[in-house]
Design a protein around this motif. Structure first.
Motif, PDB file in Angstrom:
ATOM      1  N   LEU A   6      -9.960  -9.411  -7.032  1.00  0.00           N
ATOM      2  CA  LEU A   6      -9.741 -10.619  -7.100  1.00  0.00           C
ATOM      3  C   LEU A   6     -11.050 -11.369  -6.528  1.00  0.00           C
ATOM      4  N   PHE A   7     -12.118 -11.601  -7.432  1.00  0.00           N
ATOM      5  CA  PHE A   7     -13.238 -12.480  -7.232  1.00  0.00           C
ATOM      6  C   PHE A   7     -12.834 -13.813  -6.452  1.00  0.00           C
ATOM      7  N   GLY A   8     -13.567 -14.162  -5.366  1.00  0.00           N
ATOM      8  CA  GLY A   8     -13.322 -15.309  -4.882  1.00  0.00           C
ATOM      9  C   GLY A   8     -12.064 -15.654  -4.039  1.00  0.00           C
ATOM     10  N   CYS A   9     -11.555 -14.374  -3.740  1.00  0.00           N
ATOM     11  CA  CYS A   9     -10.069 -14.474  -2.913  1.00  0.00           C
ATOM     12  C   CYS A   9     -10.472 -13.837  -1.741  1.00  0.00           C
ATOM     13  N   ASP A  10      -9.967 -14.393  -0.531  1.00  0.00           N
ATOM     14  CA  ASP A  10     -10.099 -13.431   0.980  1.00  0.00           C
ATOM     15  C   ASP A  10      -9.088 -12.217   0.811  1.00  0.00           C
ATOM     16  N   MET A  11      -9.383 -11.285   1.704  1.00  0.00           N
ATOM     17  CA  MET A  11      -8.618 -10.131   1.573  1.00  0.00           C
ATOM     18  C   MET A  11      -7.052 -10.089   1.943  1.00  0.00           C
ATOM     19  N   GLN A  12      -6.911 -11.220   2.706  1.00  0.00           N
ATOM     20  CA  GLN A  12      -5.307 -11.738   3.101  1.00  0.00           C
ATOM     21  C   GLN A  12      -4.715 -11.861   1.678  1.00  0.00           C
ATOM     22  N   LYS A  13      -5.244 -12.614   0.979  1.00  0.00           N
ATOM     23  CA  LYS A  13      -4.657 -13.006  -0.106  1.00  0.00           C
ATOM     24  C   LYS A  13      -4.430 -11.883  -1.274  1.00  0.00           C
ATOM     25  N   VAL A  14      -5.418 -11.081  -1.032  1.00  0.00           N
ATOM     26  CA  VAL A  14      -5.503  -9.613  -2.150  1.00  0.00           C
ATOM     27  C   VAL A  14      -4.267  -8.989  -1.553  1.00  0.00           C
ATOM     28  N   SER A  15      -4.287  -8.726  -0.396  1.00  0.00           N
ATOM     29  CA  SER A  15      -3.106  -7.932   0.181  1.00  0.00           C
ATOM     30  C   SER A  15      -1.633  -8.535  -0.186  1.00  0.00           C
ATOM     31  N   ILE A  16      -1.587  -9.677   0.004  1.00  0.00           N
ATOM     32  CA  ILE A  16      -0.272 -10.430  -0.263  1.00  0.00           C
ATOM     33  C   ILE A  16       0.078  -9.971  -1.886  1.00  0.00           C
ATOM     34  N   PHE A  17      -1.025 -10.148  -2.737  1.00  0.00           N
ATOM     35  CA  PHE A  17      -1.054 -10.081  -4.211  1.00  0.00           C
ATOM     36  C   PHE A  17      -0.429  -8.690  -4.285  1.00  0.00           C
ATOM     37  N   ASP A  18      -1.189  -7.748  -3.759  1.00  0.00           N
ATOM     38  CA  ASP A  18      -0.985  -6.384  -4.067  1.00  0.00           C
ATOM     39  C   ASP A  18       0.550  -6.010  -3.645  1.00  0.00           C
ATOM     40  N   GLN A  19       1.102  -6.704  -2.513  1.00  0.00           N
ATOM     41  CA  GLN A  19       2.640  -6.602  -1.990  1.00  0.00           C
ATOM     42  C   GLN A  19       3.415  -7.204  -3.191  1.00  0.00           C
ATOM     43  N   VAL A  20       3.211  -8.385  -3.705  1.00  0.00           N
ATOM     44  CA  VAL A  20       3.950  -8.767  -4.733  1.00  0.00           C
ATOM     45  C   VAL A  20       4.308  -7.790  -5.788  1.00  0.00           C
ATOM     46  N   LEU A  21       2.962  -7.267  -6.419  1.00  0.00           N
ATOM     47  CA  LEU A  21       2.870  -6.472  -7.526  1.00  0.00           C
ATOM     48  C   LEU A  21       3.782  -5.098  -7.308  1.00  0.00           C
ATOM     49  N   GLU A  22       3.411  -4.683  -6.082  1.00  0.00           N
ATOM     50  CA  GLU A  22       4.528  -3.519  -5.535  1.00  0.00           C
ATOM     51  C   GLU A  22       5.933  -3.982  -5.775  1.00  0.00           C
ATOM     52  N   SER A  23       6.332  -5.368  -5.424  1.00  0.00           N
ATOM     53  CA  SER A  23       7.676  -5.505  -5.336  1.00  0.00           C
ATOM     54  C   SER A  23       8.042  -5.676  -6.724  1.00  0.00           C
ATOM     55  N   ILE A  24       7.250  -6.029  -7.581  1.00  0.00           N
ATOM     56  CA  ILE A  24       7.817  -6.324  -8.990  1.00  0.00           C
ATOM     57  C   ILE A  24       7.836  -4.780  -9.615  1.00  0.00           C
ATOM     58  N   GLU A  25       6.925  -3.778  -9.340  1.00  0.00           N
ATOM     59  CA  GLU A  25       7.085  -2.542  -9.918  1.00  0.00           C
ATOM     60  C   GLU A  25       8.403  -2.026  -9.844  1.00  0.00           C
ATOM     61  N   VAL A  26       9.023  -2.331  -8.710  1.00  0.00           N
ATOM     62  CA  VAL A  26      10.523  -1.670  -8.382  1.00  0.00           C
ATOM     63  C   VAL A  26      11.656  -2.431  -9.176  1.00  0.00           C
ATOM     64  N   LEU A  27      11.458  -3.379  -9.675  1.00  0.00           N
ATOM     65  CA  LEU A  27      12.392  -4.129 -10.495  1.00  0.00           C
ATOM     66  C   LEU A  27      12.398  -3.437 -11.707  1.00  0.00           C
ATOM     67  N   SER A  28      13.842  -3.583 -12.287  1.00  0.00           N
ATOM     68  CA  SER A  28      14.089  -3.380 -13.465  1.00  0.00           C
ATOM     69  C   SER A  28      13.214  -3.803 -14.724  1.00  0.00           C
ATOM     70  N   THR A  29      12.984  -3.125 -15.867  1.00  0.00           N
ATOM     71  CA  THR A  29      12.285  -3.964 -16.894  1.00  0.00           C
ATOM     72  C   THR A  29      13.051  -5.095 -17.367  1.00  0.00           C
ATOM     73  N   GLU A  30      14.354  -5.430 -17.400  1.00  0.00           N
ATOM     74  CA  GLU A  30      14.905  -6.507 -17.666  1.00  0.00           C
ATOM     75  C   GLU A  30      14.847  -7.500 -16.553  1.00  0.00           C
ATOM     76  N   GLU A  31      14.788  -7.210 -15.227  1.00  0.00           N
ATOM     77  CA  GLU A  31      14.354  -8.037 -14.045  1.00  0.00           C
ATOM     78  C   GLU A  31      12.877  -8.516 -14.304  1.00  0.00           C
ATOM     79  N   GLN A  32      12.097  -7.630 -14.525  1.00  0.00           N
ATOM     80  CA  GLN A  32      10.658  -8.091 -14.732  1.00  0.00           C
ATOM     81  C   GLN A  32      10.581  -9.149 -15.939  1.00  0.00           C
ATOM     82  N   GLU A  33      11.198  -8.889 -16.963  1.00  0.00           N
ATOM     83  CA  GLU A  33      11.124  -9.789 -18.031  1.00  0.00           C
ATOM     84  C   GLU A  33      11.931 -11.255 -17.603  1.00  0.00           C
TER      85      GLU A  33
END
Length: 81
Positions: A6-33
């Motif tokens: 993520l250009f223009g973002c500090d590493m802390q924000k990138v880390s939080i963003f990655d954590q959010v994405l990882e959390s979303i990946e464990v959701l079911s398809t219906e929950e993601q939708e």
């Protein structure tokens, strides 16, 4: 692990963003939708609020006489002064 550049973002924000994405990946398809729908709705509401604020500002500018009215040619001529 999903890593994003993520250009223009500090590493802390990138880390939080990655954590959010990882959390979303464990959701079911219906929950993601459902999450996509909620985010879309919130973004629409946020944009609607921004538009409403712009309208209020435009009305204030108009009442204060800070609005130039004219044809496209007149506006261009005014900008070129």
């Amino acid at each position: 692990m999903l890593t994003l550049l993520l250009f223009g973002c500090d590493m802390q924000k990138v880390s939080i963003f990655d954590q959010v994405l990882e959390s979303i990946e464990v959701l079911s398809t219906e929950e993601q939708e459902m999450l996509i729908g909620l985010i879309h709705k919130r973004l629409s509401e946020k944009r609607r609020d921004e538009i409403a604020k712009n309208i209020v500002q435009a009305e204030e500018d108009y009442k204060a006489g800070n609005v130039f009215r004219g044809t496209a040619e007149e506006v261009i001529a005014e900008l070129n002064l």
